[in-house]
Design a protein around this motif. Structure first.
Motif, PDB file in Angstrom:
ATOM      1  N   ASP A   1      75.514 -31.152 -38.665  1.00  0.00           N
ATOM      2  CA  ASP A   1      74.080 -31.432 -38.490  1.00  0.00           C
ATOM      3  C   ASP A   1      73.231 -30.543 -39.398  1.00  0.00           C
ATOM      4  O   ASP A   1      72.221 -30.992 -39.952  1.00  0.00           O
ATOM      5  CB  ASP A   1      73.674 -31.239 -37.033  1.00  0.00           C
ATOM      6  CG  ASP A   1      74.222 -32.340 -36.130  1.00  0.00           C
ATOM      7  OD1 ASP A   1      74.614 -33.398 -36.665  1.00  0.00           O
ATOM      8  OD2 ASP A   1      74.265 -32.140 -34.903  1.00  0.00           O
ATOM      9  N   GLU A   2      73.623 -29.281 -39.539  1.00  0.00           N
ATOM     10  CA  GLU A   2      72.894 -28.376 -40.434  1.00  0.00           C
ATOM     11  C   GLU A   2      72.997 -28.864 -41.879  1.00  0.00           C
ATOM     12  O   GLU A   2      72.015 -28.831 -42.635  1.00  0.00           O
ATOM     13  CB  GLU A   2      73.453 -26.955 -40.316  1.00  0.00           C
ATOM     14  CG  GLU A   2      73.128 -26.275 -39.003  1.00  0.00           C
ATOM     15  CD  GLU A   2      73.773 -24.906 -38.877  1.00  0.00           C
ATOM     16  OE1 GLU A   2      74.600 -24.566 -39.750  1.00  0.00           O
ATOM     17  OE2 GLU A   2      73.460 -24.183 -37.913  1.00  0.00           O
ATOM     18  N   ASN A   3      74.184 -29.317 -42.265  1.00  0.00           N
ATOM     19  CA  ASN A   3      74.362 -29.847 -43.621  1.00  0.00           C
ATOM     20  C   ASN A   3      73.546 -31.120 -43.839  1.00  0.00           C
ATOM     21  O   ASN A   3      72.968 -31.317 -44.918  1.00  0.00           O
ATOM     22  CB  ASN A   3      75.846 -30.126 -43.884  1.00  0.00           C
ATOM     23  CG  ASN A   3      76.660 -28.859 -44.023  1.00  0.00           C
ATOM     24  OD1 ASN A   3      76.117 -27.787 -44.278  1.00  0.00           O
ATOM     25  ND2 ASN A   3      77.958 -28.956 -43.849  1.00  0.00           N
ATOM     26  N   LEU A   4      73.506 -31.968 -42.820  1.00  0.00           N
ATOM     27  CA  LEU A   4      72.711 -33.189 -42.929  1.00  0.00           C
ATOM     28  C   LEU A   4      71.235 -32.865 -43.110  1.00  0.00           C
ATOM     29  O   LEU A   4      70.542 -33.494 -43.912  1.00  0.00           O
ATOM     30  CB  LEU A   4      72.905 -34.059 -41.678  1.00  0.00           C
ATOM     31  CG  LEU A   4      74.270 -34.742 -41.513  1.00  0.00           C
ATOM     32  CD1 LEU A   4      74.350 -35.440 -40.168  1.00  0.00           C
ATOM     33  CD2 LEU A   4      74.519 -35.733 -42.635  1.00  0.00           C
ATOM     34  N   TYR A   5      70.765 -31.889 -42.354  1.00  0.00           N
ATOM     35  CA  TYR A   5      69.370 -31.462 -42.475  1.00  0.00           C
ATOM     36  C   TYR A   5      69.090 -30.956 -43.890  1.00  0.00           C
ATOM     37  O   TYR A   5      68.062 -31.290 -44.490  1.00  0.00           O
ATOM     38  CB  TYR A   5      69.075 -30.371 -41.448  1.00  0.00           C
ATOM     39  CG  TYR A   5      67.704 -29.758 -41.576  1.00  0.00           C
ATOM     40  CD1 TYR A   5      66.578 -30.407 -41.066  1.00  0.00           C
ATOM     41  CD2 TYR A   5      67.526 -28.527 -42.209  1.00  0.00           C
ATOM     42  CE1 TYR A   5      65.313 -29.847 -41.186  1.00  0.00           C
ATOM     43  CE2 TYR A   5      66.262 -27.965 -42.337  1.00  0.00           C
ATOM     44  CZ  TYR A   5      65.168 -28.625 -41.822  1.00  0.00           C
ATOM     45  OH  TYR A   5      63.923 -28.073 -41.964  1.00  0.00           O
ATOM     46  N   THR A   6      70.010 -30.155 -44.416  1.00  0.00           N
ATOM     47  CA  THR A   6      69.851 -29.616 -45.774  1.00  0.00           C
ATOM     48  C   THR A   6      69.816 -30.732 -46.802  1.00  0.00           C
ATOM     49  O   THR A   6      68.937 -30.773 -47.674  1.00  0.00           O
ATOM     50  CB  THR A   6      71.005 -28.653 -46.102  1.00  0.00           C
ATOM     51  OG1 THR A   6      70.982 -27.543 -45.201  1.00  0.00           O
ATOM     52  CG2 THR A   6      70.895 -28.133 -47.527  1.00  0.00           C
ATOM     53  N   VAL A   7      70.763 -31.641 -46.706  1.00  0.00           N
ATOM     54  CA  VAL A   7      70.863 -32.734 -47.680  1.00  0.00           C
ATOM     55  C   VAL A   7      69.627 -33.629 -47.625  1.00  0.00           C
ATOM     56  O   VAL A   7      69.073 -34.010 -48.670  1.00  0.00           O
ATOM     57  CB  VAL A   7      72.146 -33.564 -47.424  1.00  0.00           C
ATOM     58  CG1 VAL A   7      72.140 -34.837 -48.261  1.00  0.00           C
ATOM     59  CG2 VAL A   7      73.377 -32.732 -47.747  1.00  0.00           C
ATOM     60  N   LYS A   8      69.179 -33.969 -46.426  1.00  0.00           N
ATOM     61  CA  LYS A   8      67.994 -34.822 -46.294  1.00  0.00           C
ATOM     62  C   LYS A   8      66.754 -34.136 -46.858  1.00  0.00           C
ATOM     63  O   LYS A   8      65.919 -34.778 -47.514  1.00  0.00           O
ATOM     64  CB  LYS A   8      67.764 -35.183 -44.829  1.00  0.00           C
ATOM     65  CG  LYS A   8      68.794 -36.149 -44.256  1.00  0.00           C
ATOM     66  CD  LYS A   8      68.522 -36.405 -42.775  1.00  0.00           C
ATOM     67  CE  LYS A   8      69.551 -37.354 -42.178  1.00  0.00           C
ATOM     68  NZ  LYS A   8      69.319 -37.575 -40.731  1.00  0.00           N
ATOM     69  N   SER A   9      66.625 -32.839 -46.604  1.00  0.00           N
ATOM     70  CA  SER A   9      65.458 -32.094 -47.098  1.00  0.00           C
ATOM     71  C   SER A   9      65.448 -32.059 -48.623  1.00  0.00           C
ATOM     72  O   SER A   9      64.403 -32.265 -49.253  1.00  0.00           O
ATOM     73  CB  SER A   9      65.471 -30.668 -46.535  1.00  0.00           C
ATOM     74  OG  SER A   9      65.399 -30.688 -45.131  1.00  0.00           O
TER      75      SER A   9
END
Length: 231
Positions: free
Chosen positions: A76-84
């Motif tokens: 989830d943290e990686n997804l947040y980073t990638v989306k940002s």
């Protein structure tokens, strides 16, 4: 509780359960149930074994769920980073299209990009803030695409700024007073125009590379988000 500790504790619990089971089975073999009076004791012993295995099962399930939660948290943290990062690059791309995209695409050899535009001093705030997270993204292709896409975007931003500085020099040369017999003014204008013509082709090439990289980047991001979507 870290994973190594949980694995060790789980292994010890299983070993104890197996030893207990072996002990009771050995006892049953050497002292079989022959009298009714022995029945309650053996029921209690068997119940103890069942309780031990049930406790192990519960511990294993809790451990497995904890590992899944930790893994999901990282994802989830990686997804947040990638989306940002994706959103920031999209905003930058829209800004380029709005200010200089059409003019860059229409450039021909010998043209000058006569647009003065100064992008934000720090156009990559999100990327810089998330840079330390990139190593945690478990996708080599995506990591490389992110780094390459922002390297291309940074190069294009610097090129636009440099082009703006060159235009300012050209404006200053053209605004300088005309002195009869003094060719330095015209020479300065010619140097600025030649530099701008050469630089325009570099900007067009950098723009084309950045757009191609953006397409690859968006494809890699889409694949990563789909693969790691919450089920």
């Amino acid at each position: 509780m870290n994973k190594a500790f949980r694995d060790t504790a789980g292994g010890i619990a299983i070993a104890i359960a197996l030893l207990a089971a072996g002990y009771f089975l050995g006892t049953f073999h050497t002292h079989p149930l022959t009298k009714a009076a022995d029945f309650p004791a053996w029921v209690q012993a068997i119940g103890s074994i069942v309780a031990i295995f049930a406790a192990i099962g519960i511990s294993y399930t809790q451990q497995r769920n904890a590992i899944k939660r930790e893994s999901r948290k990282v994802i989830d943290e990686n997804l947040y980073t990638v989306k940002s990062i994706r959103d920031e690059l999209a905003v930058l791309s829209e800004g380029f299209e709005l200010h200089v995209g059409k003019e860059i695409r229409s450039l021909k050899r010998g043209d000058i990009l006569l647009i003065e535009w100064n992008p934000a001093e720090r156009p990559f705030v999100v990327y810089e803030a998330c840079a330390s997270q990139l190593g945690k993204i478990d996708d080599d292709r995506l990591r490389k695409n992110i780094i390459y896409a922002f390297a291309q975007a940074r190069g294009l931003v610097l090129s636009i700024r440099t082009n703006t500085r060159l235009i300012e020099r050209l404006d200053a040369a053209q605004a300088s007073p005309i002195v009869p017999g003094d060719e330095r003014r015209q020479q300065s204008i010619d140097v600025c125009e030649d530099g701008l013509k050469s630089y325009a082709m570099r900007i067009k090439l950098a723009y084309a590379r950045a757009k191609a990289t953006e397409i690859e980047f968006n494809a890699a991001v889409g694949s990563y988000l789909e693969r790691n979507a919450v089920e």
